[in-house]
Design an enzyme around this catalytic site. Sequence first.
Site, mmCIF file in Angstrom:
data_model
loop_
_atom_site.group_PDB
_atom_site.id
_atom_site.type_symbol
_atom_site.label_atom_id
_atom_site.label_comp_id
_atom_site.label_asym_id
_atom_site.label_seq_id
_atom_site.Cartn_x
_atom_site.Cartn_y
_atom_site.Cartn_z
ATOM 1 N N LYS A 59 3.353 -5.847 -1.977
ATOM 2 C CA LYS A 59 2.875 -5.697 -0.579
ATOM 3 C C LYS A 59 2.881 -7.112 0.266
ATOM 4 C CE LYS A 59 0.512 -1.538 -1.013
ATOM 5 N NZ LYS A 59 -0.767 -0.788 -0.993
ATOM 6 N N ASP A 73 -3.264 0.723 4.939
ATOM 7 C CA ASP A 73 -4.158 0.795 4.086
ATOM 8 C C ASP A 73 -5.483 0.671 4.496
ATOM 9 O OD1 ASP A 73 -2.396 1.302 1.746
ATOM 10 O OD2 ASP A 73 -2.021 -0.756 1.281
ATOM 11 N N GLY A 81 -7.965 -7.962 -5.184
ATOM 12 C CA GLY A 81 -6.350 -7.917 -4.853
ATOM 13 C C GLY A 81 -5.997 -7.371 -3.304
ATOM 14 N N ALA A 84 -5.473 -4.170 -2.270
ATOM 15 C CA ALA A 84 -6.143 -3.029 -1.978
ATOM 16 C C ALA A 84 -7.711 -3.602 -1.229
ATOM 17 C CB ALA A 84 -6.346 -2.102 -3.012
ATOM 18 N N LEU A 97 -10.761 4.117 -4.693
ATOM 19 C CA LEU A 97 -9.500 4.056 -4.233
ATOM 20 C C LEU A 97 -8.373 4.560 -5.168
ATOM 21 C CD1 LEU A 97 -9.234 0.734 -2.037
ATOM 22 C CD2 LEU A 97 -10.427 2.872 -1.688
ATOM 23 N N TYR A 99 -6.408 7.085 -7.252
ATOM 24 C CA TYR A 99 -6.541 8.582 -7.040
ATOM 25 C C TYR A 99 -5.866 9.238 -8.090
ATOM 26 C CZ TYR A 99 -1.828 7.662 -5.069
ATOM 27 O OH TYR A 99 -0.640 7.207 -4.832
#
Length: 462
Positions: free
Chosen positions: A270, A306, A328, A330, A410, A412
Amino acid sequence: MKGMRVVLTGFRGTGKTTAGHILSEMLGIPFLDTDRIIEERAGKKIPAIFRETGEPAFRELEREAIASLPPGGVVVGTGGGAVLDPVNVERLRRASLVFLLQADEETISARIGGSDRPSLTGKAPGEEAGELLRERQPAYLRAADFCLGTGGKPPEMVAGEIARTLMEGPTSPLSRASGMGFLGRLPLPAGDRAALAAMSAGAAGAPAGICAIAGYPASHSRSPALWNGLFTRYGLPYLYTSLEWPDIVGIIRAARDLGIRGISVTIPFKETVIPHLDGIDQDAQAIGAVNTVVQCGGVLRGYNTDWLGVREPIRDLKGARAVVLGAGGAAAAAVYALLSLEMKVTVLNRTPRKGEQLAGRFGRRAAPLASFRDVRPEVVVNATPVGMLPDRSSLLSAEDLEKGMTVFDLVYTPPETPLLALARSAGCRVIPGTEMFIHQAREQFFHVTGIRVPEALVRELV
Ligand code: NAP
């Protein structure tokens, strides 16, 4: 790509009508111009429709004209304003290939100088073209399968380029010459390999384009099932595959060679993908990470969805006191999302220096994980992998959690993480990581196709 409807769109003066007529003769199929359909139905010219009934009435007629188009065997020319409406995009894209014709402001101004079409802004043609082009550019790029510059080219050349793309697909001549090119090296899912080889060879019935998830690992992702399900629902001639490769350079090379339309970027690329792109939008710039890449006309643009995935499920909690666990990529998207909701955000991270770096970028405070209770948060977002299978631990204990808190994990896999189980027992509102996945994926699909998928359909397919 034989038999598919071909749609040409773009701003006025990009040459879609002239090139469209020539293309229709080359392909031996009719040319339909939505502006002409509107004029025939209304019994008056477009300037008169604008003058007498205004732009909203014109857009309504345009929607009806687009809804009435035949499903295949035609070349369609439609105005750039039409693709600002996602409902039109959905209709135009079904079993079709959409070409966006582009030209710079000067070329457009010169071409439309003497036109009798009404001004939409009340400004001179040159000034209006620049302003509207900038405003509409994102919608144009979303709605197109292919982008083609027409500046300095005679319309015959433009029509020829479109016809060639229809015959040969989006792959570069080099990768066609070597079969699947670099893609042949990647460990693709077996069924996808055959479909992509057929596409590279220009075989009838093969997909017309590729989208993919790129990561290392990537094979566990739910994205292929969701995207291929959506492509089927909306009649888009695409295959969504999985590019699992340890190096971002190889992935970008494959993307350019194969004209990959959309990439969902995941761990660990990313951040590292950014220098390989031709541009990124403001949100991705602020977050420092890209999870969506869209290609048109050989230009790769990066976006971040995101943060929208974090924001949407908690948008009713404006102004709350919040903590983000982790520092990080996220976590950066989470901080950006919470700040957009005017929340008072504290970053708590295992490595204090990284927590401070992230918080500092957004002018916020960081603290060690142990100071969770001192912050007394109303909203908790876990943006660490703690609790992701096979890990069965939680960063917070039962004593940390209180009734009335909202806890958003977050992670999942599994859907009910140890943190969420503890939070549920404590009477907190719990939000699983699948919510982030659903909303970010919906926004990502919008960037790549211009189609607004109802949330319920994404849920059904996930
Ligand atoms: P990342 O860049 O690797 O960051 C991980 C963060 O977690 C770092 O700040 C790290 O702290 C912290 N951390 C890792 N292990 C820890 C531990 N045992 N104890 C305490 N802190 C720990 O990962 P990312 O890309 O931000 O992703 C984080 C998680 O978000 C992923 O694992 C994934 O489950 C989730 N995610 C979900 C979605 C979705 O759609 N639902 C999308 C993206 C990500 P240090 O700084 O101390 O190393």
